[in-house]
Write an enzyme that holds these catalytic residues in place. Structure first.
Site, PDB file in Angstrom:
ATOM      1  N   GLY A  95     -52.900  33.777  47.585  1.00 55.65           N
ATOM      2  CA  GLY A  95     -52.600  32.557  47.709  1.00 55.65           C
ATOM      3  C   GLY A  95     -53.220  31.537  48.552  1.00 55.65           C
ATOM      4  O   GLY A  95     -52.866  30.361  49.057  1.00 55.65           O
TER       5      GLY A  95
ATOM      6  N   PRO B  43     -57.556  37.167  46.554  1.00 55.32           N
ATOM      7  CA  PRO B  43     -57.499  35.849  46.147  1.00 55.32           C
ATOM      8  C   PRO B  43     -57.768  35.857  44.725  1.00 55.32           C
ATOM      9  O   PRO B  43     -58.465  36.392  44.122  1.00 55.32           O
ATOM     10  CB  PRO B  43     -59.005  35.377  46.956  1.00 55.32           C
ATOM     11  CG  PRO B  43     -59.588  36.801  47.012  1.00 55.32           C
ATOM     12  CD  PRO B  43     -58.395  37.779  47.062  1.00 55.32           C
TER      13      PRO B  43
ATOM     14  N   CYS C  20     -44.909  17.815  20.912  1.00 51.88           N
ATOM     15  CA  CYS C  20     -43.573  17.182  20.728  1.00 51.88           C
ATOM     16  C   CYS C  20     -42.744  17.480  21.804  1.00 51.88           C
ATOM     17  O   CYS C  20     -41.488  18.301  21.590  1.00 51.88           O
ATOM     18  CB  CYS C  20     -43.072  17.520  19.540  1.00 51.88           C
ATOM     19  SG  CYS C  20     -44.211  17.221  18.237  1.00 51.88           S
ATOM     20  N   GLU C  21     -42.981  16.956  22.977  1.00 53.94           N
ATOM     21  CA  GLU C  21     -42.059  17.316  24.310  1.00 53.94           C
ATOM     22  C   GLU C  21     -42.448  16.037  25.102  1.00 53.94           C
ATOM     23  O   GLU C  21     -43.528  15.901  25.660  1.00 53.94           O
ATOM     24  CB  GLU C  21     -42.839  18.644  25.068  1.00 53.94           C
ATOM     25  CG  GLU C  21     -42.570  19.670  24.307  1.00 53.94           C
ATOM     26  CD  GLU C  21     -40.964  20.521  24.544  1.00 53.94           C
ATOM     27  OE1 GLU C  21     -40.198  20.074  25.398  1.00 53.94           O
ATOM     28  OE2 GLU C  21     -40.868  21.431  23.742  1.00 53.94           O
TER      29      GLU C  21
ATOM     30  N   TYR D  25     -55.275  29.580  36.490  1.00 53.44           N
ATOM     31  CA  TYR D  25     -53.729  29.099  35.921  1.00 53.44           C
ATOM     32  C   TYR D  25     -54.025  28.220  34.829  1.00 53.44           C
ATOM     33  O   TYR D  25     -53.159  27.272  34.830  1.00 53.44           O
ATOM     34  CB  TYR D  25     -52.788  28.982  37.058  1.00 53.44           C
ATOM     35  CG  TYR D  25     -52.624  29.892  37.924  1.00 53.44           C
ATOM     36  CD1 TYR D  25     -52.239  31.254  37.774  1.00 53.44           C
ATOM     37  CD2 TYR D  25     -53.057  29.949  39.506  1.00 53.44           C
ATOM     38  CE1 TYR D  25     -52.244  32.315  38.773  1.00 53.44           C
ATOM     39  CE2 TYR D  25     -53.150  30.762  40.236  1.00 53.44           C
ATOM     40  CZ  TYR D  25     -52.644  32.079  40.090  1.00 53.44           C
ATOM     41  OH  TYR D  25     -52.828  33.120  40.965  1.00 53.44           O
TER      42      TYR D  25
END
Ligand SMILES: *Cc1c(COP(=O)(O)O)cnc(C)c1O
Length: 423
Positions: free
Chosen positions: A241, A276, A345-346, A374
């Protein structure tokens, strides 16, 4: 130390390579990682904790590219895994099983069996039910299971988004503090469970060391109580974190963190495990994307790029902020407030909203920063899009760590109504 991906002579660089040249060779969109930045972050972390016996169990879910895993292994890292897929990746990348810890609230029996057979260091167990299931799997295959219990310390750490706070009572993670001792006592009587440690993980993108100190105090208290009852541990795992600077702020001071943690752990004689993820790889990656169109619509200006939520979902999923800059800035070009959006398409498909940006032109390249963690791991094939390529730069050396997906990759494993299988 120069910051990662510096602008030199009006050009963005990755190591000793021009980013624009990488796109000429490998195409857009492109994830680019700087191995030197990963290595520095790893060494900085490792050096900070030199005062205590420790294992850096890199959190594989942050970035599980095989080249990056194998490089981290070469630096001495262990790994924190959350699935059989990550176990497979780590074993194939050369990690010895004895340096792997297995986390996650929903481990299946199949996953337990595979990890037990591989001989991992420990399962970080998140419930009494899981502990029981693990004992049964261990009995069935005749191998005792090494365990640590993940404590929910009921600490609300300040993270940028509620989805990344995992250490308080209302999340699905960990075992409530008031139930932990009875579970340890139960486990101590099970011949097929071997108690190895205690574990806590309070959230992600935390910039202050203090919540770790609180969490550590809680688990060391529990370890002392267990010791008094004759239940001895080998390690304390403080989780991951540790935050990085997305908006130019300083990353977590791992030196300050270590100053709080190392003396306390050293005194107990326990081995320290840290997990980590983001801290090691976050700042080491950029996503390079090409501007397809600049569209003015009412009061808004949209910079439409060939990347969106399928390449990088953090902005739409967690309101994650990523610095964006031109790869080859144009001298004297005007700045404007724009939305940088993708082709999906969003309406939630954006990389940045209301962002001051030097106005790009069609065909220009933009670099989206701090996407080493991520980023690619959360990429998807939504809208039948092919996942981008990943390259690793090490000084002047460049390797294609993952080739761009092809159209055939998209169909692999599917079948038509007449039974035709795409391979
Ligand atoms: C996600 C996670 C980590 C890594 O978190 P970072 O913010 O990337 O450091 C470590 N341990 C556990 C249990 C996790 O779920």
């Amino acid at each position: 130390m120069t910051p990662p991906f510096p602008l030199i002579d009006g050009e963005l660089w990755a190591g000793d390579c021009r980013v624009a040249d990488l796109v000429t060779e490998f195409g857009s969109p492109l994830y680019v990682y700087d191995a030197g930045v990963i290595e520095s972050a790893y060494r900085r972390f490792d050096d900070a904790f030199a005062g205590v016996d420790h294992l850096l169990a890199y959190s594989v879910k942050a970035n599980s590219n095989m080249e990056i895993l194998s490089r981290l292994r070469a630096l001495g890292a262990g790994a924190d895994i959350v699935s059989r897929g990550e176990l497979h990746r780590c074993l194939r990348a050369g990690f010895p099983a004895k340096d792997l810890v297995f986390a996650g609230v929903g481990k299946t029996e199949e996953e337990m069996e595979e990890a037990l057979e591989a001989g991992i260091l420990a399962f970080n167990v998140e419930s009494g039910e899981e502990l029981e299931a693990l004992g049964q799997v261990a009995k069935r295959i005749g191998t005792p299971a090494p365990v640590a219990l993940r404590v929910n310390p009921d600490i609300v750490a300040d993270t940028p988004h509620e989805y990344t706070r995992t250490g308080h009572g209302a999340t699905k993670f960990g075992i409530p503090v008031d139930r932990v001792l009875e579970l340890y006592r139960w486990a101590a009587d099970q011949p097929m469970l071997e108690i190895r440690g205690i574990d806590v993980h309070i959230g992600s993108q935390i910039l202050e060391p203090t919540p770790y100190q609180w969490a550590l105090d809680r688990v060391l208290d529990l370890a002392a109580t267990l010791h008094a009852e004759g239940i001895d541990l080998d390690f304390v795992d403080l989780g991951g974190g540790f935050g990085v600077g997305y908006e130019g702020e300083e990353a977590m001071s791992v030196e300050e963190l270590a100053a709080l943690v190392v003396p306390k752990v050293a005194e107990t004689g326990l081995r320290l495990i840290l997990e980590p993820g983001r801290f090691i790889v976050g700042e080491a990656g950029i996503l390079v994307t090409e501007v397809l169109y600049v569209k003015r619509s009412g009061s808004k200006t949209f910079v439409i790029t060939d990347s969106g939520m399928t390449e990088l979902i953090r902005p739409s999923h967690y309101q994650g902020f990523h610095r964006i800059e031109p790869v080859s800035p144009r001298e004297g070009a005007a700045h404007e407030v724009v939305d940088v959006v993708g082709p999906i398409c969003e309406t939630g498909d954006f990389l940045a909203r209301d962002r001051m940006l030097q106005m790009p032109e069609q065909g220009d390249l933009l670099a989206v920063h701090t996407v080493g963690a991520y980023g690619f791991v959360m990429a998807s094939n939504y809208n039948a899009r092919t996942k981008p390529a990943e390259v690793v730069v090490d000084g002047a050396d460049v390797t294609l760590a993952r080739r761009r997906e092809t159209l055939d990759d998209l169909l692999r494993g599917e079948a038509l109504a007449d039974g035709t299988i795409f391979s």
